[in-house]
Each structure stands twice: as structure tokens, then as C-alpha cells.
Motif scaffolding. Structure first.
Motif, PDB file in Angstrom:
ATOM      1  N   GLN A 153      11.876   8.145   3.375  1.00 32.39           N
ATOM      2  CA  GLN A 153      11.114   8.795   4.429  1.00 32.39           C
ATOM      3  C   GLN A 153      11.180  10.308   4.337  1.00 32.39           C
ATOM      4  OE1 GLN A 153      12.906   7.067   7.868  1.00 32.39           O
ATOM      5  NE2 GLN A 153      11.678   5.205   7.733  1.00 32.39           N
ATOM      6  N   GLY A 209      -5.787   6.895   4.439  1.00 32.25           N
ATOM      7  CA  GLY A 209      -5.796   5.707   3.582  1.00 32.25           C
ATOM      8  C   GLY A 209      -4.883   4.628   4.133  1.00 32.25           C
ATOM      9  N   VAL A 210      -3.727   5.038   4.639  1.00 26.84           N
ATOM     10  CA  VAL A 210      -2.808   4.056   5.222  1.00 26.84           C
ATOM     11  C   VAL A 210      -3.474   3.349   6.394  1.00 26.84           C
ATOM     12  CG1 VAL A 210      -0.648   3.782   6.463  1.00 26.84           C
ATOM     13  CG2 VAL A 210      -0.745   5.277   4.481  1.00 26.84           C
ATOM     14  N   TYR A 250       0.797  -1.214   0.000  1.00 27.21           N
ATOM     15  CA  TYR A 250       0.000   0.000   0.000  1.00 27.21           C
ATOM     16  C   TYR A 250       0.836   1.273   0.000  1.00 27.21           C
ATOM     17  CZ  TYR A 250      -3.604   3.335   0.954  1.00 27.21           C
ATOM     18  OH  TYR A 250      -4.439   4.393   0.836  1.00 27.21           O
ATOM     19  N   ALA A 258      -2.686  -5.309  11.196  1.00 32.74           N
ATOM     20  CA  ALA A 258      -2.364  -6.527  11.928  1.00 32.74           C
ATOM     21  C   ALA A 258      -1.936  -6.200  13.353  1.00 32.74           C
ATOM     22  CB  ALA A 258      -1.251  -7.295  11.209  1.00 32.74           C
ATOM     23  N   ARG A 259      -1.240  -5.098  13.506  1.00 32.95           N
ATOM     24  CA  ARG A 259      -0.759  -4.744  14.836  1.00 32.95           C
ATOM     25  C   ARG A 259      -1.806  -4.067  15.712  1.00 32.95           C
ATOM     26  NH1 ARG A 259       4.459  -4.720  16.335  1.00 32.95           N
ATOM     27  NH2 ARG A 259       3.516  -4.588  18.376  1.00 32.95           N
ATOM     28  N   THR A 277       8.384   4.925   8.703  1.00 38.73           N
ATOM     29  CA  THR A 277       8.052   5.758   7.557  1.00 38.73           C
ATOM     30  C   THR A 277       6.810   6.603   7.837  1.00 38.73           C
ATOM     31  OG1 THR A 277       8.904   3.968   6.235  1.00 38.73           O
ATOM     32  CG2 THR A 277       7.735   5.696   5.084  1.00 38.73           C
ATOM     33  N   ILE A 278       5.789   5.965   8.421  1.00 38.49           N
ATOM     34  CA  ILE A 278       4.571   6.711   8.739  1.00 38.49           C
ATOM     35  C   ILE A 278       4.869   7.750   9.813  1.00 38.49           C
ATOM     36  CG2 ILE A 278       2.280   6.493   9.754  1.00 38.49           C
ATOM     37  CD1 ILE A 278       2.517   5.732   6.843  1.00 38.49           C
ATOM     38  N   ILE A 295      -3.997  10.906   2.730  1.00 37.43           N
ATOM     39  CA  ILE A 295      -3.079   9.792   2.438  1.00 37.43           C
ATOM     40  C   ILE A 295      -2.871   8.958   3.696  1.00 37.43           C
ATOM     41  CG2 ILE A 295      -0.695   9.241   1.875  1.00 37.43           C
ATOM     42  CD1 ILE A 295      -0.753  11.638  -0.024  1.00 37.43           C
ATOM     43  N   TYR A 312       6.591  -1.379   5.743  1.00 34.82           N
ATOM     44  CA  TYR A 312       5.848  -2.251   6.648  1.00 34.82           C
ATOM     45  C   TYR A 312       6.068  -1.882   8.099  1.00 34.82           C
ATOM     46  CZ  TYR A 312       5.197  -5.170   2.597  1.00 34.82           C
ATOM     47  OH  TYR A 312       4.857  -5.621   1.360  1.00 34.82           O
ATOM     48  N   ALA A 313       5.039  -2.180   8.887  1.00 36.73           N
ATOM     49  CA  ALA A 313       5.179  -2.081  10.332  1.00 36.73           C
ATOM     50  C   ALA A 313       5.728  -3.403  10.839  1.00 36.73           C
ATOM     51  CB  ALA A 313       3.834  -1.791  10.981  1.00 36.73           C
ATOM     52  N   ARG A 314       6.325  -3.358  12.004  1.00 38.87           N
ATOM     53  CA  ARG A 314       6.885  -4.570  12.586  1.00 38.87           C
ATOM     54  C   ARG A 314       5.762  -5.550  12.925  1.00 38.87           C
ATOM     55  NH1 ARG A 314       8.342  -2.640  17.324  1.00 38.87           N
ATOM     56  NH2 ARG A 314      10.140  -1.650  16.414  1.00 38.87           N
ATOM     57  N   ILE A 352       5.118   0.828  16.694  1.00 32.72           N
ATOM     58  CA  ILE A 352       4.940  -0.464  16.033  1.00 32.72           C
ATOM     59  C   ILE A 352       5.985  -0.634  14.933  1.00 32.72           C
ATOM     60  CG2 ILE A 352       2.487  -0.647  16.547  1.00 32.72           C
ATOM     61  CD1 ILE A 352       1.924   0.164  13.675  1.00 32.72           C
ATOM     62  N   GLY A 353       7.041   0.145  15.004  1.00 34.21           N
ATOM     63  CA  GLY A 353       8.149  -0.033  14.075  1.00 34.21           C
ATOM     64  C   GLY A 353       7.840   0.422  12.663  1.00 34.21           C
ATOM     65  N   PHE A 354       6.914   1.351  12.533  1.00 38.33           N
ATOM     66  CA  PHE A 354       6.548   1.852  11.213  1.00 38.33           C
ATOM     67  C   PHE A 354       7.138   3.250  11.049  1.00 38.33           C
ATOM     68  CE2 PHE A 354       2.730   1.101   8.214  1.00 38.33           C
ATOM     69  CZ  PHE A 354       3.568   1.269   7.145  1.00 38.33           C
ATOM     70  N   HIS A 379      -6.121   0.952   5.024  1.00 42.01           N
ATOM     71  CA  HIS A 379      -5.804  -0.162   4.130  1.00 42.01           C
ATOM     72  C   HIS A 379      -4.515  -0.912   4.424  1.00 42.01           C
ATOM     73  CE1 HIS A 379      -9.143   1.079   1.726  1.00 42.01           C
ATOM     74  NE2 HIS A 379      -8.646   2.286   1.580  1.00 42.01           N
ATOM     75  N   GLU A 380      -3.559  -0.280   5.073  1.00 44.26           N
ATOM     76  CA  GLU A 380      -2.251  -0.924   5.192  1.00 44.26           C
ATOM     77  C   GLU A 380      -2.360  -2.176   6.064  1.00 44.26           C
ATOM     78  OE1 GLU A 380       1.456  -1.930   4.678  1.00 44.26           O
ATOM     79  OE2 GLU A 380       0.796  -1.685   6.741  1.00 44.26           O
ATOM     80  N   GLN A 381      -1.849  -3.292   5.536  1.00 44.48           N
ATOM     81  CA  GLN A 381      -2.065  -4.573   6.215  1.00 44.48           C
ATOM     82  C   GLN A 381      -1.315  -4.698   7.532  1.00 44.48           C
ATOM     83  OE1 GLN A 381      -4.021  -7.087   5.762  1.00 44.48           O
ATOM     84  NE2 GLN A 381      -4.998  -6.288   3.929  1.00 44.48           N
ATOM     85  N   THR A 382      -0.036  -4.353   7.525  1.00 45.45           N
ATOM     86  CA  THR A 382       0.745  -4.611   8.739  1.00 45.45           C
ATOM     87  C   THR A 382       0.286  -3.715   9.883  1.00 45.45           C
ATOM     88  OG1 THR A 382       2.438  -3.141   7.858  1.00 45.45           O
ATOM     89  CG2 THR A 382       2.807  -5.485   7.617  1.00 45.45           C
ATOM     90  N   LEU A 383      -0.083  -2.488   9.548  1.00 50.02           N
ATOM     91  CA  LEU A 383      -0.586  -1.597  10.589  1.00 50.02           C
ATOM     92  C   LEU A 383      -1.854  -2.162  11.203  1.00 50.02           C
ATOM     93  CD1 LEU A 383      -0.379   2.116  10.735  1.00 50.02           C
ATOM     94  CD2 LEU A 383      -2.658   1.241  10.951  1.00 50.02           C
ATOM     95  N   GLN A 407       2.467 -13.405  14.915  1.00 48.11           N
ATOM     96  CA  GLN A 407       2.092 -13.175  13.512  1.00 48.11           C
ATOM     97  C   GLN A 407       3.184 -13.670  12.571  1.00 48.11           C
ATOM     98  OE1 GLN A 407       1.468  -9.016  13.782  1.00 48.11           O
ATOM     99  NE2 GLN A 407      -0.696  -9.205  14.336  1.00 48.11           N
TER     100      GLN A 407
END
Ligand code: SF4
Ligand code: SF4
Lengths: 131, 305, 360
Positions: free
Chosen positions: B33, C184-185, A10, C194-195, C122-123, C181, B273-275, C118-120, C188-192, B280
Motif C-alpha cells: 500500500q 480503471g480500478v 486487476y 460487486a459491492r 489498498t485503494i 489508474i 480485494y474489497a470485502r 468496503i474494506g478495500f 474493472h475491479e470485480q470486488t469493488l 456474496q
């Protein structure tokens, strides 16, 4: 969980956009900071306008201003930037438009006493102003 | 021989690559970034700075073991590098060296776990524990994905896998699934974002390495960086062996380009991606990656056999 | 399996402010938790009694480093009620404008912190860059990035020229694009997802029992928002939605906050369009007539309540502040029960703690 290819990558389009736009970092100590016009920085005084009314001293929330009075017209207005909260209350409180906040803010020292500045000196025979 | 071991493609070259890759990686991530990123000498400066710091250990930790572990990790990675060809140049090789390399590359995971195990800090213990769990989750899909090219070419020697690709085409073209799985496995192996679960800053501070400092920490970091380099080189050999398409260009720059492309993939993955959580990851590893890897191997048997 | 006690705080990479949690962990499983507060207690309420109303504005602004403006707004609102002055409506609009900008800034900051935890990264970077846009706007309007010092008893200290209004509208348009934007993340963003999904769930019943406020309450289906429920000007003349979700987990809180951010951008735009002409402040006396007042405002994290008692002098006799974090903190022990060790960071960030607010 519904996985679609779009949702797996995404962020990729956005990363691409950011990459194309280039970095946004301001390399501060090496480049001048981007300050807005009205930024509240160091306090400065138009000494000619100051009447020594001490309104600014009364309202300063951080006790950063000090008025040493020796007579009716003899006084010193002293500013302690180390205590100043850069709130701009002095500017608002002064009825004569004497005191104001300039937009310089960088000042560093290892000894906080050296920061103290005499803004107005109206003593009979003033010793030389520091600075 | 000594030249090969010490200079190219041996220790010195690897050291240089470790610094360069570290820098390129950080720089790429920074650009993704919207940041500038560190200057080129930053990894070197970090490496020089650390040994000058005080080297402390908490009470109750066996100092000898603590000092030996990072060296062991580094030694394993360096030994593995001996068998991994760089642009066709290799210090040593024999039939079955791929297995040795894979074994040596999984040693650092063990030392990392032990580093947490011997430590007295809670974060280290948790980190060590997690690293073991993580090892079990990524290692099987990784090994299976890496075994793919070997099955395909019918040989467990890296050199002959490269040679096989020269006759056919890139491994990544023939087994794209296997390549993706290998990259995911490598991310897990290197404990990189988004699979940096054992050293997740907001959860276990710095994992096993929380209590390490000074020279030992420098060695740990160097071994990690070298592991990145060796891992990437291994993938380049297995999935982007010398192909006829690039024969016109000299081998060395092409090899570098391929390695950097894989690094780009890794950096992209850490950017977008997030960690994951450890359960998981286990789910991902066993429910999705492992079956897919099996599928790839079966397909390879079909093609190769 | 052996139990170990994992200390989170008072210093920990997860925490941006000092607070301490003792987690009893079995393997990766948190079984018990204990919380300790008070590391940033500065005695602000007591100090207020020593200072004049004018000085207190600046003191109270420093309760929080994120929602500073809302504190002074609530305080000034209360004092104005005691004084019985009516503010010029331009002043009310400008105050509310800054409140909404602050909400955007606070929510974006929070999203960044969640992403970091959560180790993201970039966001985190993107959210904080967008926040920078808001900070720049606020710096330009008020002269300060976080401590704006624009509120005075009787109005505000800054004004907008027409030119500035036009450029501001343009900046807000760009900001909305960026925020969408990020929205939207979150969606829709999967890993976010998931956490954050199914983590730190609070039921509507729990929310009611703990008197939770703000986005945390709204993410569990409690439809409260002071701006709409107790409309004071200018909010009574504006149209906006209050996003409410039923899930009650951290993901729902994230979504609610991001939707609110978008709403705030709309609100800012409306206020700029409707900005009435006139003065921005009235003169008031320094002495406040004796009496007591309760003043409430919807801060980014929920409802802020000020109680002010005056004895007729130029210093308040008592100021009591109830910040939203204080009520929301109480849910933490129940949220931290039986969670994965890795979810602790998500749970803690999900509440949007402002320890400095809670400790004062
Ligand atoms: S800016 Fe505020 S703290 Fe500084 S001298 Fe003026 S009134 Fe005092
Ligand atoms: S600066 Fe202004 S308020 Fe302060 S003493 Fe001088 S005239 Fe009075």
C-alpha cells in the motif's frame, strides 16, 4: 457477471508498481515534515516596523491578537497562538508589512497560557520580554 | 516429548511464529500500500500492552464463559498444532490425524460465534451471526480442498501425505485448483481481508470481539495469530510437502520459505480485494468453490485410484 | 426473526463525522431507519452577523474541512455582486483553479473513504496518496492544505509565477496518470463492483422529487452542472464535459466522480494555459451597500447556495448557506430501506456526506 482473469487480479500490476517504488510515508515526528515554502505557521512580527495601528487586531477573525494601549506610543501587541487560525489575515491587513506568518508550526504545551507571546512591547520601561 | 510440546515445534516456537508472521504480514501489506509498516516488535508490544489494559465486560455477560471462550479457542489451536509437522518434526501423529486437526481448527470459529452469542451488544450479536454464516460458506470447500491430498495419497495421516509428495511431487503442482481453494478457505477461516465479514469495521465495528478488552482480547488475538500459523503450516504440509527438488537444502529454512510464500499469498489477497458481502460469500462458496472442489476430488480419485 | 436496533453513530468506525442513524435490523436486513442531525452545529450563520465581511471569509471557510475554498468563493462572489465590483480576470482564473483542485482533492478523498468502508484499504491508501499530491500543490499555492484563505472580497491573495505554472502543469500530468489508474480500478475491479453495483439506487424521479444535486444527481441521469448551465467566467471560456450516468447506484456515483476528477485535471490545465496577465485583486470598500443577493457555485458535492443580506454596514445582516449535503441527506431514509446491513456503509458513503456542511 463476466469474469476475466485480468479483472480478478486487476490491482496486482499496480501493487507491484507501488512495491517497487517503495514506501511514501513521511515518518513525521521522527523526521522533519515536508513543508512548502509559503506554509502559514506561527505569527511573527518585525517589531521595528509596527506602528501600533491595530489593523491586524481589528481583522483577526479568531481574536488571537490583542493590543494593550497605554498611551499614544506606548502599547503591547500580544499574540495568543492557541486561538490563532493561521489564516494570514493579519499579514494582509497590516499596512506596514510588520506582521507575517512564518512556516514553523510545531508548538505543544499542556498549559495554553504559556503559549501567549508578546510580539511588540512599546511600554515606557518594558519589563524583560518573555522568550 | 516435553521438549517437542513446549519448545519445538510446540508452544514457544508457535508463539514466536505467531509474532513473526503477524509482523511480516502487516509489513508486506504496508509495502503493497506504499506504507512503511510497523517495526518488528510491534506485535509483541501489542500483546504486552493489551493485558495491562482494563478488562471490562458489559453487564449481563457471563464472565466465566467470556473468559473461557478465548482460552478454548487457543487450546484448540494449540492441540491442533501438536499434529501438524514442522519441517518433518512432529510431536504426535497417528493415522487420521488430519481429521482431528481439521476438527480442532474449526473450533475457534465456534467459540467466535459463541462470543457473539453470549454478548449483549448488537454489533457482537451481528458479528457472531455473520461468523456462523461465513463458517457454512467456506468450511465445505475448505474441507473438500484439504481432503484432496488425502484422497490422492490414500491416507488421512499428514505424515504419509507428506511422504507421498516426497515420492511424487508437490501437491500444489498436482492439484493447483485444490490449492487455490484451500487458500481461499483459509482466508475465510482466519477471517482475513477480504473475507473479514464477521468483523467488518465499517459494518459491525469489531464483530464478536467488540465488547472484549484487556487480557481476553489479547488471548483472542493470540489465538487468531496462532491459527494463522497452524493453518499455513497445514497447507505447507499438504500442498508443499518435502519434494525431491529441494532435498539439497536443509529442511527447516525451506519449510519457512514455503510458509512465508503462503503468507505472501494471503497478504496479496487482502491487498487487492474489497470485502465481500456475506450473501456474496455464500454464493461464491456454494456456487463456485464447492463445485470446483468436488471437481478436484473427482480428479484426484481418478489419478490416485 | 427478532428485530434489533443497531445504532450507527454518533460515534462509529463507519462515520467520519458525528451523525446518528438508528437502523432496525432483522437478521442482516435493514427494515427501517431514523436519522438524527445536529451534532456539529456551530451556529456559524449567526456568528456571521457578529463579524465583519473580512472576518466572515475565514469563518465560512471553516464550514467544511474539504470544500473550504468553494464556500469562500461563493461568499465573496455574492459580496462582490453587492458591491458591484468587477474582478480582474486573472483573479477569477486563480479562484477557479483552486476550486478545481479542491474538486479533485474532494473526490479522491471520497474514493478513499468509500474504499475504506468496503474494506478495500489498498485503494484507500492509493487514493489518499494521490490526494496528497493535490494537497501539496494547494499548500504551495496558498499556504494552507485545507483552509486556503486565498479569497478576499475583490480578488485572491496569491499569484503564480511563470516557473510555477510550468511545474504545476507537470505535476498535473503525473496526477492525471494516477487518477486514470484509479478510474480503471472503478471500471474493472470485480470486488469493488460487486459491492457498489445495484446498491443505493435512486431513480431520476426520486432525484427530481428530493432536489438532489451534484454527482449523486448526475449518476442518476440528471444532467446538471452549474459550471456549464450558468457559466461565469472563466468557465464560459473553457471546454469540459459533464459526465452523466443512468444507473443511479453507488457504482455510477463512483464512476461519475472519478470522471469528473479527470475533467477537473483538464480544466486546471486549460486555465493554466489561458491564464490572463494582470492584477489579482482590486481594492474594495469595507462597507457593503444595502441589498440582498443569492450566490451559487458548483461545489464538489453539488450546488452551494449563499443568501447574503446587507444593511450597509461592514457586517452582514444575514447569511444563509444551503450546502449540497443538506439536500442529498434527505434521500438516505429511502436508500436505507430494505438494504443489507453490509450495504449501509456503501450507501452512506455513496452520498458523500459532509455533516459539518449540513449542520454548520
Ligand atoms: S493568522 Fe489569522 S487568526 Fe492568526 S493572528 Fe493572524 S489574523 Fe489572527
Ligand atoms: S502589526 Fe501591523 S497592523 Fe498590527 S498593529 Fe503593528 S503595524 Fe498595525
Amino acid at each position: 457477471m463476466g469474469f476475466s482473469l485480468r479483472s480478478i487480479v486487476y490491482l496486482l500490476p499496480q501493487v507491484w508498481r507501488v512495491l517497487r517504488a517503495g514506501p511514501l510515508t513521511v515518518q513525521f515526528p521522527f523526521a522533519p515534515p515536508e513543508l512548502q515554502e509559503g506554509y502559514r505557521g506561527q505569527v511573527v512580527v518585525d517589531a521595528a516596523r509596527c506602528r501600533g495601528c491595530s489593523l491586524c487586531v481589528r481583522d483577526c477573525p479568531a481574536f488571537a491578537l490583542e493590543l494593550e494601549r497605554e498611551g499614544r506610543e506606548e502599547y503591547r501587541l500580544i499574540y495568543h497562538p492557541d486561538r490563532c487560525a493561521y489564516c494570514g489575515q493579519c499579514e494582509l491587513s497590516c499596512q506596514f508589512g510588520a506582521i507575517r506568518l512564518s512556516n514553523t508550526f510545531t508548538r505543544a504545551t499542556a498549559d495554553r497560557d504559556t503559549l501567549t507571546r508578546v510580539l511588540v512591547d512599546r511600554r515606557p520601561s518594558p519589563p524583560p520580554l518573555d522568550e | 516429548m516435553l521438549f517437542k510440546l513446549l519448545i519445538f515445534p510446540g508452544f514457544l516456537f508457535l508463539l514466536l511464529c505467531a509474532f513473526v508472521f503477524d509482523w511480516v504480514d502487516r509489513r508486506m501489506l504496508a509495502r503493497f500500500q506504499g506504507r512503511v509498516g510497523p517495526p518488528w516488535y510491534q506485535p509483541v508490544a501489542d500483546f504486552i500492552k493489551l493485558p495491562t489494559k482494563e478488562d471490562t465486560l458489559p453487564q449481563g455477560v457471563n464472565a466465566t464463559v467470556a473468559a473461557a471462550l478465548p482460552m478454548l479457542a487457543l487450546a484448540a489451536v494449540l492441540t491442533a498444532s501438536v499434529y501438524v509437522p514442522v519441517a518433518g518434526v512432529v510431536s504426535a501423529s497417528f493415522e487420521g490425524d488430519l481429521i482431528v486437526v481439521l476438527f480442532l481448527l474449526s473450533l475457534p470459529a465456534l467459540t467466535y460465534f459463541l462470543a457473539g452469542w453470549i454478548s449483549v451488544g448488537v454489533y457482537s450479536i451481528l458479528g457472531g451471526h455473520r461468523s456462523l454464516l461465513q463458517y457454512f460458506s467456506y468450511e465445505v470447500p475448505f474441507l473438500m480442498a484439504v481432503a484432496g491430498p488425502a484422497v490422492l495419497s490414500g491416507s488421512w495421516s499428514i505424515a504419509s501425505i507428506v511422504a507421498y509428495q516426497a515420492q511424487t511431487t508437490w501437491g500444489a503442482v498436482m492439484q493447483p485448483l485444490g490449492f487455490v481453494l484451500a487458500v481461499v478457505g483459509l482466508i475465510g477461516k482466519l477471517k482475513r481481508d477480504p473475507l473479514d465479514i464477521p468483523k467488518a469495521k465499517s459494518e459491525v465495528v469489531s464483530g464478536s470481539l467488540t465488547e472484549f478488552s484487556g487480557r481476553k482480547l489479547a488471548l483472542w488475538r493470540l489465538s487468531m495469530n496462532m491459527q494463522t500459523v497452524v493453518g499455513i503450516f497445514l497447507l505447507v504440509n499438504l500442498f508443499f510437502g518435502e519434494s525431491r527438488f529441494f532435498d539439497v537444502l536443509p529442511a527447516f529454512p525451506v519449510f519457512g520459505l514455503k510458509a512465508l510464500s503462503i503468507l505472501l499469498l494471503l497478504a496479496t489477497a487482502s491487498a487487492i480485494y474489497a470485502r465481500l458481502r456475506i450473501d456474496q460469500l455464500a454464493d461464491l462458496g456454494w456456487r463456485i468453490l464447492a463445485p470446483l472442489a468436488l471437481l478436484q476430488i473427482l480428479a484426484n480419485v481418478g489419478i490416485g485410484g | 426473526m427478532t428485530k434489533i436496533i443497531v445504532p450507527i453513530g454518533p460515534q462509529h468506525p463507519l462515520l467520519k463525522e458525528p451523525v446518528s442513524f438508528q437502523l432496525t435490523v432483522e437478521g442482516e436486513h435493514v427494515t427501517e431507519s431514523a436519522m438524527r442531525l445536529g451534532y456539529v452545529h456551530r451556529g456559524i450563520e449567526r456568528l456571521c452577523q457578529e463579524r465583519t465581511y473580512v472576518q466572515n471569509i475565514h469563518l465560512l471557510e471553516r464550514i467544511c474541512g474539504i470544500c473550504s475554498h468553494v464556500h469562500t468563493t461563493t461568499f465573496c462572489q455574492g459580496v462582490e455582486a453587492l458591491l458591484g465590483v468587477k474582478l480582474p480576470s486573472r483573479a477569477l482564473y486563480l479562484r477557479a483553479l483552486l476550486c478545481e483542485l479542491e474538486r479533485i482533492h474532494s473526490h479522491l478523498l471520497w474514493l478513499g473513504v468509500l474504499a475504506l468502508n468496503i474494506g478495500f484499504d489498498t485503494i484507500f491508501m492509493y487514493a489518499w496518496h494521490d490526494r496528497e499530491v493535490v494537497l501539496d500543490i494547494m499548500e504551495d499555492l496558498s499556504g494552507g492544505r485545507v483552509s486556503h484563505a486565498v479569497n478576499i472580497v475583490g480578488g485572491v491573495r496569491f499569484d503564480l509565477t511563470d516557473d510555477r505554472r510550468v511545474t504545476l502543469l507537470r505535476q498535473l500530468n503525473g496526477l492525471e496518470e494516477q487518477v486514470r489508474i484509479l478510474l480503471g480500478v472503478v471500471e474493472h475491479e470485480q470486488t469493488l463492483q460487486a459491492r457498489t453495483r445495484n446498491v443505493g439506487r435512486l431513480s431520476l424521479e426520486q432525484i427530481r422529487r428530493y432536489c438532489v444535486v451534484g454527482p449523486v444527481a448526475r449518476a442518476s441521469g440528471l444532467d446538471v452542472d452549474l459550471r456549464r448551465d450558468m457559466p461565469r467566467p472563466p468557465y464560459d471560456g473553457l471546454t469540459f464535459q459533464v459526465p452523466v450516468r443512468q444507473e443511479g447506484d453507488v457504482w455510477a456515483r463512483t464512476l461519475v466522480r472519478m470522471l469528473e476528477t479527470v475533467e477537473s485535471v483538464h480544466l486546471c490545465r486549460q486555465m493554466l494555459d489561458l491564464l490572463p496577465p494582470g492584477p489579482v485583486s482590486t481594492r474594495v470598500s469595507r462597507r457593503v451597500p444595502a441589498g440582498e443577493v443569492v450566490s451559487r457555485t458548483e461545489a464538489p458535492r453539488g450546488e452551494v447556495v449563499y443568501y447574503i443580506r446587507s444593511d450597509g454596514s461592514d457586517k452582514p445582516a444575514r447569511v444563509k448557506v444551503r450546502t449540497p449535503t443538506l439536500t442529498n441527506l434527505i434521500t438516505l431514509p429511502s436508500q436505507l430501506e430494505n438494504v443489507n446491513m453490509a450495504d449501509v456503509s456503501v450507501v452512506l458513503s455513496g452520498v458523500d456526506l459532509c455533516i459539518a456542511c449540513a449542520d454548520r
